[in-house]
Design a protein around this motif. Structure first.
Motif, mmCIF file in Angstrom:
data_model
loop_
_atom_site.group_PDB
_atom_site.id
_atom_site.type_symbol
_atom_site.label_atom_id
_atom_site.label_comp_id
_atom_site.label_asym_id
_atom_site.label_seq_id
_atom_site.Cartn_x
_atom_site.Cartn_y
_atom_site.Cartn_z
ATOM 1 N N THR A 105 0.827 -1.216 0.000
ATOM 2 C CA THR A 105 0.000 0.000 0.000
ATOM 3 C C THR A 105 0.861 1.266 0.000
ATOM 4 O O THR A 105 0.548 2.230 -0.676
ATOM 5 C CB THR A 105 -0.948 0.041 1.215
ATOM 6 O OG1 THR A 105 -0.160 -0.082 2.396
ATOM 7 C CG2 THR A 105 -1.991 -1.051 1.168
ATOM 8 N N ASP A 108 2.176 1.826 -3.376
ATOM 9 C CA ASP A 108 1.122 2.296 -4.275
ATOM 10 C C ASP A 108 0.866 3.793 -4.069
ATOM 11 O O ASP A 108 0.641 4.533 -5.029
ATOM 12 C CB ASP A 108 -0.155 1.472 -4.056
ATOM 13 C CG ASP A 108 0.075 -0.006 -4.377
ATOM 14 O OD1 ASP A 108 0.943 -0.304 -5.213
ATOM 15 O OD2 ASP A 108 -0.603 -0.866 -3.775
ATOM 16 N N CYS A 109 0.931 4.245 -2.808
ATOM 17 C CA CYS A 109 0.801 5.699 -2.543
ATOM 18 C C CYS A 109 1.960 6.455 -3.177
ATOM 19 O O CYS A 109 1.754 7.498 -3.819
ATOM 20 C CB CYS A 109 0.841 5.975 -1.036
ATOM 21 S SG CYS A 109 -0.655 5.559 -0.154
ATOM 22 N N ALA A 148 -0.713 3.048 3.869
ATOM 23 C CA ALA A 148 -1.557 3.956 3.102
ATOM 24 C C ALA A 148 -2.691 4.482 3.961
ATOM 25 O O ALA A 148 -3.603 3.729 4.318
ATOM 26 C CB ALA A 148 -2.136 3.227 1.889
ATOM 27 N N VAL A 150 -5.522 6.200 3.365
ATOM 28 C CA VAL A 150 -6.404 6.698 2.307
ATOM 29 C C VAL A 150 -7.872 6.744 2.766
ATOM 30 O O VAL A 150 -8.537 7.764 2.626
ATOM 31 C CB VAL A 150 -6.272 5.824 1.034
ATOM 32 C CG1 VAL A 150 -7.195 6.336 -0.075
ATOM 33 C CG2 VAL A 150 -4.824 5.807 0.543
ATOM 34 N N ILE A 200 1.477 7.381 4.894
ATOM 35 C CA ILE A 200 1.286 8.335 3.793
ATOM 36 C C ILE A 200 -0.214 8.585 3.658
ATOM 37 O O ILE A 200 -0.986 7.644 3.467
ATOM 38 C CB ILE A 200 1.839 7.780 2.467
ATOM 39 C CG1 ILE A 200 3.316 7.414 2.614
ATOM 40 C CG2 ILE A 200 1.637 8.789 1.341
ATOM 41 C CD1 ILE A 200 3.920 6.772 1.376
ATOM 42 N N LEU A 202 -3.462 10.257 1.798
ATOM 43 C CA LEU A 202 -4.017 10.791 0.547
ATOM 44 C C LEU A 202 -5.517 11.005 0.767
ATOM 45 O O LEU A 202 -6.112 10.342 1.621
ATOM 46 C CB LEU A 202 -3.865 9.799 -0.616
ATOM 47 C CG LEU A 202 -2.520 9.149 -0.914
ATOM 48 C CD1 LEU A 202 -2.652 8.256 -2.158
ATOM 49 C CD2 LEU A 202 -1.440 10.183 -1.133
ATOM 50 N N ALA A 217 -2.386 15.841 1.132
ATOM 51 C CA ALA A 217 -1.567 14.611 1.077
ATOM 52 C C ALA A 217 -0.253 14.904 1.788
ATOM 53 O O ALA A 217 0.305 16.005 1.647
ATOM 54 C CB ALA A 217 -1.312 14.218 -0.372
ATOM 55 N N PHE A 286 -3.757 5.821 -7.110
ATOM 56 C CA PHE A 286 -3.421 4.928 -5.991
ATOM 57 C C PHE A 286 -4.222 3.627 -6.113
ATOM 58 O O PHE A 286 -3.683 2.523 -6.004
ATOM 59 C CB PHE A 286 -3.726 5.600 -4.638
ATOM 60 C CG PHE A 286 -3.857 4.584 -3.536
ATOM 61 C CD1 PHE A 286 -2.726 3.985 -2.995
ATOM 62 C CD2 PHE A 286 -5.110 4.174 -3.076
ATOM 63 C CE1 PHE A 286 -2.833 2.999 -2.009
ATOM 64 C CE2 PHE A 286 -5.230 3.199 -2.102
ATOM 65 C CZ PHE A 286 -4.088 2.609 -1.566
ATOM 66 N N HIS A 290 -3.026 -0.139 -6.578
ATOM 67 C CA HIS A 290 -3.283 -1.104 -5.501
ATOM 68 C C HIS A 290 -4.039 -2.328 -6.025
ATOM 69 O O HIS A 290 -3.827 -3.456 -5.579
ATOM 70 C CB HIS A 290 -4.052 -0.423 -4.372
ATOM 71 C CG HIS A 290 -4.045 -1.226 -3.109
ATOM 72 N ND1 HIS A 290 -2.914 -1.825 -2.619
ATOM 73 C CD2 HIS A 290 -5.044 -1.573 -2.249
ATOM 74 C CE1 HIS A 290 -3.205 -2.488 -1.517
ATOM 75 N NE2 HIS A 290 -4.494 -2.356 -1.276
#
Ligand SMILES: Cc1cc2nc3c(=O)[nH]c(=O)nc-3n(C[C@H](O)[C@H](O)[C@H](O)COP(=O)(O)OP(=O)(O)OC[C@H]3O[C@@H](n4cnc5c(N)ncnc54)[C@H](O)[C@@H]3O)c2cc1C
Length: 478
Positions: A105, A108-109, A148, A150, A200, A202, A217, A286, A290
């Protein structure tokens, strides 16, 4: 020191001091807590593999950014080869750990940020891309794991962030200072947040201009003051703590809710702040990365499930039954379709303005739709093959009980010559593979729910091109 060993990774987590609660109690020693450690071990497998002769060539490559060898889990893709390697490594690791290794993850970010921060700078003359590259150098040089942040908790799903009665249902900026910003909110299902050095963050969705405070972000260490990790419950979560009936004796997964209780983020770690029109693109990128990742790791998990099914057939004396062998084929083709879509998404990747390669989002989302439905079918097939004891096998503690243990063992026998302990161990693994909620629900919702995949497929597919094909054959001129 760009490549950490497994031991160095675990020691690096030991130096961190995150605020953690589990079952209502504060956990001060994360690394030695058996439940959390099982998750940390799964992430540690990504460090271990990078140091194994067998996998080093695929797990390690040179970073164009720092000119040193790095673990591929810190490398946003800059070629088709990088995209393909992501999926292959994920499959290998998914099979080795039989669950989620909790390190994709963050990558992917970073991959999404390496495209979108560049594009924001092009439009606004901001310096997000340069800040992001500094952060990436830090991650690569120290071989860090990131998770992540998110998914917001989202409150009433029918309302936009700024319309919520409680404005904190989506993470937002509550203060802008000369040295940084202060953020408040909560991110749900933070896979491996305590196995990570950095979180991270987002946005979780496309935003309107009224949602400016939510278009944010950034990246911060997972023990930053104000962050509170509340470890979620899952179906088998007491097993490691009780020290019995564990199933997967090496690895597991956990997903805290992380509360951001007025957390300070310095400007050098802010990668978007107010540019609402880029939020949708950031989350789409993202999610597509993912969903590509899942095509690898979940195919690897199915490999492990197929192995467990075949072993149970040996142990039960059912190895020659043709209807069970047909079910093995049904498991294999599901793994290969999932993997095939994800590999194809990688080969169809395209270079973006920043130099990062982006996968084909339609193929990546097709892979994830397939996963959402077919992993459940694979689990059903596995349970069908293994038998009913997947759900009510006597506990290890009954087996160890001097009064009833020998009697229970006698009635747990399977095929001649198979040690009873092995049959019991494999049944427990099947229980974990098929029925651990943190894994099975992730097949459905991880990387976004099914409707999100369908919307992306519809939006990203060349529908006009398909209409033209049919009109040409029908002799219709536009
Ligand atoms: C095990 C697991 C691990 C995860 N790991 C991470 C992680 O590491 N990091 C991270 O950030 N996230 C992670 N996620 C979160 C995951 O991305 C979300 O669960 C997913 O996006 C769905 O969000 P939700 O759970 O809030 O469900 P909801 O958004 O409430 O969705 C429930 C249903 O309602 C529908 N729905 C909701 N709102 C709308 C709407 N406005 N319009 C139309 N339909 C709607 C959805 O399509 C879905 O069918 C993880 C999830 C799980 C289960």
């Amino acid at each position: 020191m760009a490549i950490k060993t497994k031991e160095e990774y675990i020691e690096s987590l030991r130096k961190m001091n995150p605020v953690v609660y589990m079952f209502g109690e504060r956990i001060t020693n994360v690394v030695d807590n058996p439940r959390l450690r099982a998750g940390i071990e799964a992430t540690a497998a990504t460090y271990e593999a990078a140091n194994m002769a067998e996998y080093r060539h695929s797990m390690v490559t040179e970073s164009p950014l720092i000119g040193e060898a790095v673990n591929r889990f810190t490398l946003p893709p800059t070629s088709i080869e990088d995209l393909v390697a992501r999926v292959k490594n994920n499959r290998m690791l998914g099979g080795r750990v039989g669950t989620c290794f909790q390190r994709c993850t963050g990558l992917d970010c970073m991959s999404a940020l390496s495209i979108v921060t560049y594009n924001i700078d092009q439009k606004y003359g901001t310096e997000y891309y340069a800040r992001f590259l500094e952060f990436l150098k830090h991650v690569q040089k120290n071989d860090l794991t990131c998770n992540a942040g998110v998914t917001d908790v989202k409150g009433d799903r029918s309302l936009n962030p700024h319309e919520q009665p409680d404005k904190d249902m989506y993470l937002r900026v509550v203060e802008r200072r000369h040295d940084g910003i202060v953020v408040r909110g909560a991110k749900a299902h933070q896979t491996g947040s305590l196995s990570s050095h950095e979180i991270i963050v987002l946005p979780t969705r496309a935003l309107k201009k009224e949602d400016k405070d939510y278009a944010v972000a950034f990246a911060i260490p997972t023990d930053t003051p104000g962050l509170i990790h509340v470890v979620g419950r899952s179906t088998l979560d007491m097993r490691e703590l009780q020290g019995c009936d564990i199933g997967n004796t090496k690895y597991s997964k956990y997903c805290p809710t992380v509360i951001f209780n007025d957390v300070f983020v310095p400007w050098e770690r802010v990668f978007m702040c107010g540019e609402t029109e880029f939020a949708g693109d950031l989350v789409m990128r993202f999610s597509a990365f993912h969903r590509q990742s899942h095509g690898g790791c979940k195919a690897g998990k199915i490999d492990c499930m197929i192995g467990a099914a075949l072993t149970m057939m040996d142990y039960n004396g059912t190895a020659k039954l043709s209807h069970l062998r047909q079910k093995i084929i049904d498991m294999i083709h599901r793994a290969e379709t999932l993997y095939g879509c994800s590999i194809a998404a990688s080969y169809e990747g395209k270079r973006q303005s920043s130099g990062t390669y982006f996968i084909d989002p339609v193929l990546a989302n097709a892979s994830k739709i397939h996963e959402g439905k077919e992993m459940a079918e694979v689990g059903r097939l596995l349970v069908d093959i293994a038998g009913g004891y997947v759900c009510d096998l006597p506990s290890d503690r009954d087996l160890a009980n001097p009064e009833i243990g020998p009697l229970v063992m006698k009635y747990m026998q399977g095929a001649a010559g198979v040690p009873v302990e092995d049959r019991i161990r494999m049944l427990r693994l099947v229980e974990k593979l098929a029925l651990e909620s943190a894994d099975t629900v992730s097949d459905i919702h991880g990387g976004g729910s099914a409707e999100a995949h369908r919307i992306t497929i519809m939006r990203e597919t060349d529908l006009e091109g398909k209409k033209k094909l049919s009109k040409r054959l029908a002799g219709i001129e536009d």
